[in-house]
Structures are given as structure tokens and as C-alpha cells.
Design an enzyme around this catalytic site. Structure first.
Site, PDB file in Angstrom:
ATOM      1  N   ASP A 282       1.898 -72.897 -61.784  1.00 44.91           N
ATOM      2  CA  ASP A 282       1.998 -74.125 -62.583  1.00 44.91           C
ATOM      3  C   ASP A 282       0.767 -74.287 -63.489  1.00 44.91           C
ATOM      4  O   ASP A 282      -0.253 -73.613 -63.309  1.00 44.91           O
ATOM      5  CB  ASP A 282       2.138 -75.326 -61.641  1.00 44.91           C
TER       6      ASP A 282
ATOM      7  N   ASP B  85      10.750 -80.564 -66.189  1.00 46.58           N
ATOM      8  CA  ASP B  85      10.700 -81.379 -64.965  1.00 46.58           C
ATOM      9  C   ASP B  85      11.865 -82.360 -64.933  1.00 46.58           C
ATOM     10  O   ASP B  85      12.092 -83.015 -63.924  1.00 46.58           O
ATOM     11  CB  ASP B  85       9.392 -82.190 -64.905  1.00 46.58           C
TER      12      ASP B  85
HETATM   13  C1  GLA Z   1       4.436 -80.121 -61.792  1.00 45.82           C
HETATM   14  C2  GLA Z   1       5.668 -79.250 -61.721  1.00 45.82           C
HETATM   15  C3  GLA Z   1       6.567 -79.759 -60.600  1.00 45.82           C
HETATM   16  C4  GLA Z   1       5.801 -79.746 -59.288  1.00 45.82           C
HETATM   17  C5  GLA Z   1       4.530 -80.548 -59.412  1.00 45.82           C
HETATM   18  C6  GLA Z   1       3.656 -80.385 -58.183  1.00 45.82           C
HETATM   19  O1  GLA Z   1       4.746 -81.406 -62.197  1.00 45.82           O
HETATM   20  O2  GLA Z   1       6.317 -79.203 -62.947  1.00 45.82           O
HETATM   21  O3  GLA Z   1       7.728 -78.962 -60.496  1.00 45.82           O
HETATM   22  O4  GLA Z   1       5.511 -78.424 -58.956  1.00 45.82           O
HETATM   23  O5  GLA Z   1       3.759 -80.147 -60.540  1.00 45.82           O
HETATM   24  O6  GLA Z   1       2.447 -81.057 -58.273  1.00 45.82           O
END
Ligand code: GLA
Length: 713
Positions: A460, A530
Site C-alpha cells: 500500500d 477503495d
Molecule cells: C488503504 C487501503 C485499504 C486498506 C487500508 C489499511 O486505505 O486502500 O484497502 O488496506 O489502507 O490501512
């Protein structure tokens, strides 16, 4: 355009029958590159810099009167003609380049031929080398540009180096691109190119759109026919693309690293190479664009470790347990996931030292012993015994101030000593340009993957750059930091992937914040957004699939329902099945009936994924233009096709039938002379009829969907 070509070429070029990929003419200073239906014609007059004479249809004869449309390698220097691809400053303060052609070479050592054009400055020891790869089977070209300091004494500062440029003939053009923001990625936008410059650029490493563009004559091009010039950059840092419409009507298109607040200093003997810019020309409208780019990306760009393999079904426990993870509760989820047919079980954020919320822990990539007293091994072993692989979430480029790493190395983040260290989501960004940071991250991730049987890494990246300072680097190197960061990011991926070739890597950046061919070439797939609401996703995915292949797009089924429609899970699954399927629900709360539906959809995914992940993809009906969306995939052997239909609204009872669009959907990519059977629809259908007349898929009502398998008889 102020560019005034003075040269009348003396050889008759006939480009009607492309016999070779790169044709060199008798003078040894003219080349035509053939790719798909296009020809790209470059010539050198005396030893003056190369000029572009034509980029477009190959079905055209060149005449004695041909005029150049623009410099192939425009630089800052001499008369202004257009946007420069290269801008440098020499040691004595001279800021102009003055190039002459030196030589060419055709490099045939790789899979595709590359025309190499070498120019040098007439006075200073500096070479500029342009590489143009001809990717004929996808109708594409790939350009990159290199600057070499061939001197022995002095540095040269690069203030700008674009990957390349080309010119379009005088016409009225519109430009299509994908922009967006968090939760609303890849939104299409179309703008008329009027005299002046239209630029799309990234300044903080995050785009939520992409460097994909398509330029077409205004109003003439449809999805299925018409001319389009298109491309995308293979780069994950700050990038830009510029479209300059000259007052005389021609358009210059250029793309590369965004050198805003960046520069590179070349010491004697050093060189710098731009990232690759992939571009092409089609006469088959936006379908031609989708076919070329998605095919090339799927077959040649996606990381080779798993290229060509169908993608697994994932379960990710983020939405179920967030930061509050422990073995017992993860095993309960895993037990259900296994029964649904899941193949990889992934623990998201929250498993590592000191990670109880987003305030701490980032940087310390060891297991949190308060949550997992015996480490992760017992959990992984039990998940493996269930027949699933295990995966994990990391965010290596970030650090929380509340972490052992930051306490030990506060100077490892991007910062200026006199400026506020701005956090975002409580995190600072590590300066990956630093060798010690690179080594630390390599050691930490490698140790983790060695110690545990981890087969999946979700990588990420949850904030953009601020305060891009690197005090230790000294004043001259300060502005190289973002470029060196991206170089080390790629190097880190390369090292880890070489060491752990069977691990899958997911590219995530708060959703689709960093989707580009650069990271697609280092990973297996991307988290597109997301936003997992199935209706919003229908739009995001339609745009995504116009530019990138389905096997790179992860799509989860979750509880999210932004429009409060109470969508049943079968609709959610149908939306997720056109990419790489993931489940992100708290599945302990599912009823038996929901579990049965889910298991059935997972089984269907496994049946169709060869066609969806490795077949040709087509956009059939745009949700942006109608109240439904339809996608189609056709297997490589042409024997199977899969159509996804999503209805987003119901015809209102009182709306007038004559204003409603046709219920028929015409298909693509089939053989007009073959016959087909469609599961769920009676009868035999001729390919010609499906392609030209269409078929009414029995999907009625708002938020209803259907997945139809089509078999060639
Ligand atoms: C980001 C990602 C999510 C999740 C969160 C975890 O927002 O896009 O899918 O993994 O971080 O903190």
C-alpha cells in the site's frame, strides 16, 4: 506552429505495402517504422536533427513535396518551434542545446526492433539518444530518450527530459483522458484541444487517474471506428503529458517525467534514461485503443512471474476486523473463506508491531507479539492446512512518528530542517532515494518473506509527497530526490520479486492512486479503488478496462452500499467477477443462503477466469452514456466468450418507449461465419447476427446483472 520546413525530400517513398517493421531508405538517413496500421516516418537532412514527416495511416504515398511536421527531438535551443523534449544547462551557464545527427542503428537483439538515433551537441561533449521500439503486433511504439555526458571534466544539469513526442496533422481534435480522486478513480474526461497547451500532470506521486490519453478528430471517432492516437507512460512518480495545439492547427503530444522542481546532474561519463512512453495509432476507434493497450500490457508488461496465469480468489479481512486482528478470529474467517472456495487468505493492516490504529507502527515490519504471541507461523500453518495460501499487507514507503524506526532515524523521511513535517493519515514518507532506507526496506521485507510462508503481498501507499527535501544529499542533488526514489522503488520490487518469484504482489495506493505501466510491470495486479460500492465500481471498472487489462484489476465484494439500495450479494459478485475476485465482507455474518450464493459465484469465477484474465476484452455498453453497462471477453482460441451485463436503472413505467434505448447488445470479437450458443438464452446464434444485429440478454430491472457464457459450436 512556427516550425518552417525548408527541405524538399528527393526520394519517392511508397508506404502502401509495409514489408518490414523498420525500413531504411537508400540515403541511410530516412526511416519508416511500421506498426499495426500506422507508419512513422523520420528523416534527417544533411546532419541536421531528425524530423518527423508523418505519423498516422500507413495507407499513404509520400511525395517529393512532403514537408516535415516537426522536430523528432525538439530541444531548448535555437528558434522556438515547440515544446522541448530536452533542456540542459552546461557548466559555463549556456542553456541552449544545438544538436547534429551522428548516426543510427537498428537494434534487433530484443523481441522487437528498436531504431536508435544518436545526436550530439555541436560544441559540448553531450549525446542525446532516442530509442524507438516498434511493437508491430499490437500497433504500438515505445519511445525513450537518453542524455549522456560524454565529457571528462564538467557536469551537465538536466532540467527536463521527456520520453518523447510526436505531431498530429492539422485538424480539430479532442483529447480523452482518465482523471479522478480518492473513491472516484478513472473518470473519463474529454476536452477540445484549442490553440494553447492542455497538460495533465502529477506532482505528488498520486494520480487516481492515469497517464493514459487518446486524441481523436473531434466528433468523428466512435468506440468502434475512426482514427485515434493514444498512449501511456511507464512511470510511477511525477509524470506529465502535454498537448500543444499550434495556431496553425497541428498538435504536438509529449509525455515523460514531470520535471517540475526536479533536475538531474550528470557527472562526466554518466547518463540518464527516461522511462518508456508507449503510444500508437488505430483506425478502429476506442476499441482499437483498448485492444492494443490492454493486450500489450497483459502479454508483455505485467510482471513475468505470474504472467499468463489466472488470478486467485482472495479473501481480505480488512473490512471484517480492521486493526484488531488475532489468530482465533482470523482462523474463524479463514474457515468460512475456505468453504467458499477462496484460494488466498490475506491479513490487511494491523498485524505488525505497535499497529493498533493508524497512529503508530508503520516502519516496524515485525509481528506484533501482543496480537500474535507465537508469531504468524501457527496461523499460516493452519491456513495452509485448509488448502489456502497466506498473504499480508505492508506499506513499506511510510513511517509513523510513533515507531521504533522513526525514533531511531528521524532523518530518514523526506523533510527540510526548517519546515513542518506534514503528516497525512499520521504518516510521513520515507526517503527511498537514500541507500540506507532502501537497504532497510529490502532487509525487512525479505526477512519477513523468508521467515513466513507468505505467498501474497498487498503493498500500500497511502499518502502523497510533501517537503521533498533530502538535507544530507547536498544542494546539488536535492532536486533528484523524487527521481531516485522511483528508481529505488523499482529496484526494491525487482530484488524482492527475483528472490521470491512465487509471491503475488498487489499494487495499492489508497485505492487506485498509483496505477500505471511502471508499477504494473513490477506487480501482478492493482487495487482500483477503495470505493467498493457495486454501482460506483461499475463506472470505475468500465473506464479502467478501457485502458488496462482485467487481470490487473482487483475487485472485492464488500458490505459497502453508498446509494442505500440494499444490493444483494449476487449483484456485487457479478460486478467483481470481471476482474480479479476478492471478498472483503465480515463473512461470519453471512447467512447460509448468502454463503451458498457466494460459493456459486466463486465457482463461476473459476470457470470463466481463463477467458476474462487471458482473453481479449471489449467494452460494449457504457454506463456513462446509458443506464446499463456491458463488457465482453473472448478467449484466445475464440471458443468461449463471456458477457457481463449490469442494469443500473429501470425504465420508468411512464417513460415513453420510443426514447428508451434498444434492448439489443451487439457483441464483438466473434467469428461472423461461426455459430454460437449462449447459456441462458434459447437457440443458435450466428456470429454475424450477434455482431451486427445483437442479442437481448434477459436482465431486467434496476441493479440486476447477468453473466453469460457464449460457446462457439
Ligand atoms: C488503504 C487501503 C485499504 C486498506 C487500508 C489499511 O486505505 O486502500 O484497502 O488496506 O489502507 O490501512
Amino acid at each position: 506552429m512556427k516550425y518552417i520546413p525548408t527541405f524538399i525530400f528527393l526520394i519517392l517513398f511508397s508506404l502502401t505495402a509495409p514489408a518490414e517493421d523498420i525500413k531504411t531508405y537508400d540515403d541511410g538517413k530516412s526511416w519508416t517504422l511500421f506498426s499495426g496500421v500506422s507508419a512513422y516516418n523520420i528523416r534527417v537532412r544533411d546532419n541536421a536533427p531528425a524530423e518527423l514527416y508523418h505519423f498516422g495511416t500507413a495507407a499513404r504515398d509520400f511525395s517529393l513535396q512532403d514537408k516535415a511536421v516537426g522536430p523528432e527531438l525538439p530541444v531548448r535551443g535555437g528558434h522556438y518551434v515547440c515544446r522541448p523534449v530536452a533542456e540542459v544547462v552546461f557548466n559555463d551557464g549556456v542553456r541552449d542545446l544545438e544538436l547534429e545527427f551522428v548516426k543510427y542503428e537498428i537494434d534487433r537483439t530484443g523481441e522487437y526492433p528498436v531504431l536508435v538515433l544518436v545526436h550530439k551537441d555541436i560544441h559540448y561533449p553531450l549525446e542525446i539518444i532516442e530509442y524507438i521500439k516498434v511493437i508491430d503486433d499490437y500497433g504500438l511504439y515505445e519511445k525513450r530518450t537518453e542524455i549522456r555526458n560524454t565529457g571528462k571534466k564538467h557536469d551537465v544539469v538536466i532540467e527536463n527530459l521527456q520520453s518523447g513526442n510526436f505531431y498530429l496533422p492539422k485538424d480539430q481534435y479532442e483529447m480523452y483522458s482518465l482523471t479522478g480522486h480518492w473513491g472516484d478513480e478513472f473518470q473519463p474526461s474529454v476536452t477540445l484541444l484549442t490553440p494553447g497547451v492542455k497538460s495533465v500532470e502529477v506532482k505528488n506521486f498520486r494520480s487516481f487517474g492515469s497517464s493514459f490519453f487518446a486524441v481523436r478528430p473531434e466528433g468523428e471517432t466512435s468506440r468502434t471506428s475512426g482514427k485515434v492516437w493514444f498512449g501511456t507512460l511507464k512511470y510511477s512518480g511525477n509524470w506529465r503529458m502535454d498537448f500543444e495545439k499550434f495556431t496553425t492547427g497541428e498538435v504536438q503530444v509529449a509525455s515523460g517525467i514531470n520535471f517540475w522542481d526536479q533536475s538531474m546532474t550528470l557527472k562526466p561519463g554518466e547518463s540518464f534514461v527516461s522511462p518508456e512512453w508507449v503510444f500508437g495509432y488505430t483506425e478502429n476507434g476506442m476499441d482499437g485503443v483498448t485492444g492494443s493497450l490492454t493486450g500489450y500490457t497483459r502479454d508483455k508488461i505485467v510482471h513475468p512471474s505470474h504472467r499468463g496465469q489466472v488470478r486467485p480468489v482472495l479473501y481480505n479481512s480488512w473490512y471484517a476486523t480492521e486493526f484488531d486482528v488475532n489468530e482465533e478470529q482470523q482462523l474463524e474467517l479463514a474457515g468460512i473463506a475456505k468453504d467458499l472456495g477462496v484460494e488466498i487468505f490475506v491479513i490487511d493492516d494491523g498485524w505488525f508491531k505497535g499497529r493498533f490504529n493508524d497512529n503508530g507502527g508503520l516502519g516496524d515490519w515485525t509481528v506484533d507479539r501482543t496480537k500474535f504471541p507465537d508469531g504468524l507461523s501457527p496461523l499460516i500453518r493452519k491456513i495452509n492446512e485448509m488448502g489456502m495460501d497466506f498473504g499480508i499487507w505492508i506499506e513499506p514507503e511510510m513511517v509513523n512518528e510513533n515507531s521504533d524506526l522513526y525514533r531511531a532515524h528521524p532523518d530518514w523521511v523526506l523533510h527540510y530542517p526548517t519546515r513542518t513535517r506534514h503528516t497525512y493519515r499520521n504518516q510521513l514518507m520515507l526517503n527511498l532515494a537514500r541507500e540506507d532506507v532502501y537497504q532497510y526496506l529490502y532487509r525487512s521485507i525479505s526477512a519477513l518473506l523468508k521467515e513466513y510462508n507468505i505467498k501474497y503481498v498487498k503493498w500500500d501507499f497511502n499518502r502523497g509527497i510533501s517537503e521533498p527535501g533530502w538535507p544530507d544529499a547536498g544542494k546539488d542533488s536535492q532536486r533528484t530526490v523524487r527521481i531516485r526514489y522511483v528508481q529505488n522503488l523499482y529496484r526494491l520490487y525487482d530484488a524482492l520479486r527475483a528472490e521470491f518469484p512465487d509471491v503475488w504482489f498487489e499494487n495499492c495506493a489508497s485505492g487506485g492512486g498509483r496505477v500505471d505501466l511502471g508499477l504494473i510491470s513490477k506487480t501482478d495486479f492493482c487495487w482500483a479503488s477503495d470505493n467498493t460500492d457495486p454501482v460506483d465500481r461499475t463506472f470505475i471498472q468500465y473506464s479502467y478496462l478501457g485502458a488496462f487489462p482485467a487481470n490487473t484489476m482487483i475487485s472485492w465484494v464488500t458490505f459497502e452500499d453508498h446509494h442505500r439500495q440494499g444490493h444483494p450479494i449476487d449483484f456485487k459478485f457479478d460486478v467483481a467477477l470481471c476482474g480479479v475476485l476478492g471478498i472483503g465482507y465480515d463473512i461470519t455474518e453471512w447467512t447460509d443462503e448468502e454463503k451458498t450464493v457466494a460459493a456459486g459465484k466463486v465457482a463461476l469465477y473459476k470457470e470463466i477466469r481463463e477467458t476474462v484474465h487471458n482473453g481479449e476484452q471489449y467494452l460494449l455498453v457504457s454506463p456513462y452514456l446509458s443506464d446499463r453497462s456491458a463488457l465482453q471477453f473472448v478467449s484466445r482460441d475464440g471458443k468461449e466468450s463471456v458477457v457481463f451485463v449490469y442494469n443500473l436503472a429501470e425504465d420508468l413505467q411512464n417513460s415513453s418507449p420510443e426514447t428508451r434505448s434498444s434492448p439489443l447488445i451487439t457483441l464483438k470479437g466473434l467469428d461472423p461465419d461461426a455459430d454460437y450458443r449462449i447459456d441462458g438464452i434459447e437457440g443458435i446464434h450466428s456470429g454475424a447476427s450477434l455482431l451486427n444485429y445483437g442479442v437481448e440478454f434477459p436482465v431486467y430491472g434496476a441493479y440486476k446483472s447477468g453473466i453469460f457464457k457464449i460457446h462457439r459450436i
